[in-house]
Design an enzyme around this catalytic site. Structure first.
Site, PDB file in Angstrom:
ATOM      1  N   GLY A  12      16.291  19.475-101.806  1.00  0.00           N
ATOM      2  CA  GLY A  12      16.700  20.481-102.886  1.00  0.00           C
ATOM      3  C   GLY A  12      16.048  21.472-103.757  1.00  0.00           C
ATOM      4  CG  ASP A  58       2.078   7.685-110.334  1.00  0.00           C
ATOM      5  OD1 ASP A  58       0.868   7.331-109.695  1.00  0.00           O
ATOM      6  OD2 ASP A  58       3.546   7.506-110.086  1.00  0.00           O
ATOM      7  CG  ASN A  80      14.075  20.644-110.216  1.00  0.00           C
ATOM      8  OD1 ASN A  80      15.004  21.018-110.559  1.00  0.00           O
ATOM      9  ND2 ASN A  80      14.240  19.532-109.141  1.00  0.00           N
ATOM     10  CE1 TYR A 146      22.117  14.521-113.638  1.00  0.00           C
ATOM     11  CE2 TYR A 146      24.365  15.183-114.026  1.00  0.00           C
ATOM     12  CZ  TYR A 146      22.666  15.512-113.368  1.00  0.00           C
ATOM     13  OH  TYR A 146      22.203  16.590-112.738  1.00  0.00           O
ATOM     14  CB  THR A 181      21.738  19.545-104.313  1.00  0.00           C
ATOM     15  OG1 THR A 181      22.312  19.044-104.795  1.00  0.00           O
ATOM     16  CG2 THR A 181      21.325  21.140-104.315  1.00  0.00           C
TER      17      THR A 181
END
Length: 227
Positions: A12, A58, A80, A146, A181
């Site tokens: 995307g 990480d 993002n 979300y 996307t």
């Protein structure tokens, strides 16, 4: 030439952003759990490795990279990466709700905390939110986790801009409308958006480079359509 960090680059908008920045001559650190799509390009301006926002090792790898390969300087951070669960509220488990916030809110906050020591005063943090997180905007069923998490990102951006307004860097947040996307397909199966991922990436590219000249602590609604 800027040193640019982008999360969520496996597909995307994030994938297109990595390409656009690299082809414009900037150095890009492209971060995603699936690093293969970016690594397959083998572009000399892009470094990519598998990266999980919730994994401490990480995050340590990230800071080591900036302090080493980039000699302690990161100019732009584009948060993002995003996680979406599309379910009726009563069916979302506590674990699923937490997973969405872990990526969309806690992960964004931790990325910023890790990168800030390496950012100059003229640096720019761009957080990617959604029109669903904007107060008073149209809301849709199934997106409680979300959209509420994206609302939290908006408020976090405003608070950080206030906290760092004397020293920088700048913080701004883009609330995106419908963009074609894979994530849009998950949220609204069959809907055709008016903008492609590459078109939106081009806008974000320009804003990340120049937007902090005009804005700090601002929410910009980048939308000509919501489903």
């Amino acid at each position: 030439m800027k040193n640019v960090i982008i999360t969520g680059t496996s597909r995307g908008i994030g994938l297109q952003l990595a390409r656009i920045f690299a082809e414009a001559g900037h150095r890009v650190l492209a971060l995603s759990r699936n690093a293969r799509p970016v690594m397959e390009w083998d572009h000399p301006n892009i470094t990519s490795f598998s990266f999980d926002l919730s994994v401490k090792d990480d995050l340590e790898k990230l800071t080591d990279f900036i302090s080493g390969k980039w000699k302690g300087k990161a100019d732009i951070l584009i948060n993002n990466a995003g996680k979406l669960v599309n379910k009726p509220f009563a069916e979302i488990t506590p674990e699923e709700f937490e997973e969405v916030y872990q990526v969309n809110v806690f992960g964004v906050a931790e990325m910023i905390r890790r990168v800030l020591p390496f950012m100059p005063g003229e640096g720019h943090v761009v957080n990617i939110s959604s029109m669903g997180g904007v107060q008073g905007s149209v809301k849709f069923p199934g997106l409680a986790a979300y959209s509420s998490s994206k609302g939290a990102v908006i408020t976090l951006t405003e608070l950080l801009a206030e906290e760092y307004k004397e020293t920088g860097p700048s913080f701004n947040v883009l609330a995106l409308g419908a963009v074609q996307t894979e994530m849009l397909e998950e949220a609204f199966p069959g809907y055709q958006a008016p903008l492609s991922a590459s078109e939106m990436a081009s806008y974000i590219f320009d804003f990340a480079l120049k937007g902090n000249t005009y804005y700090n602590g601002k929410l910009l609604q980048v939308s000509n359509s919501t489903p």
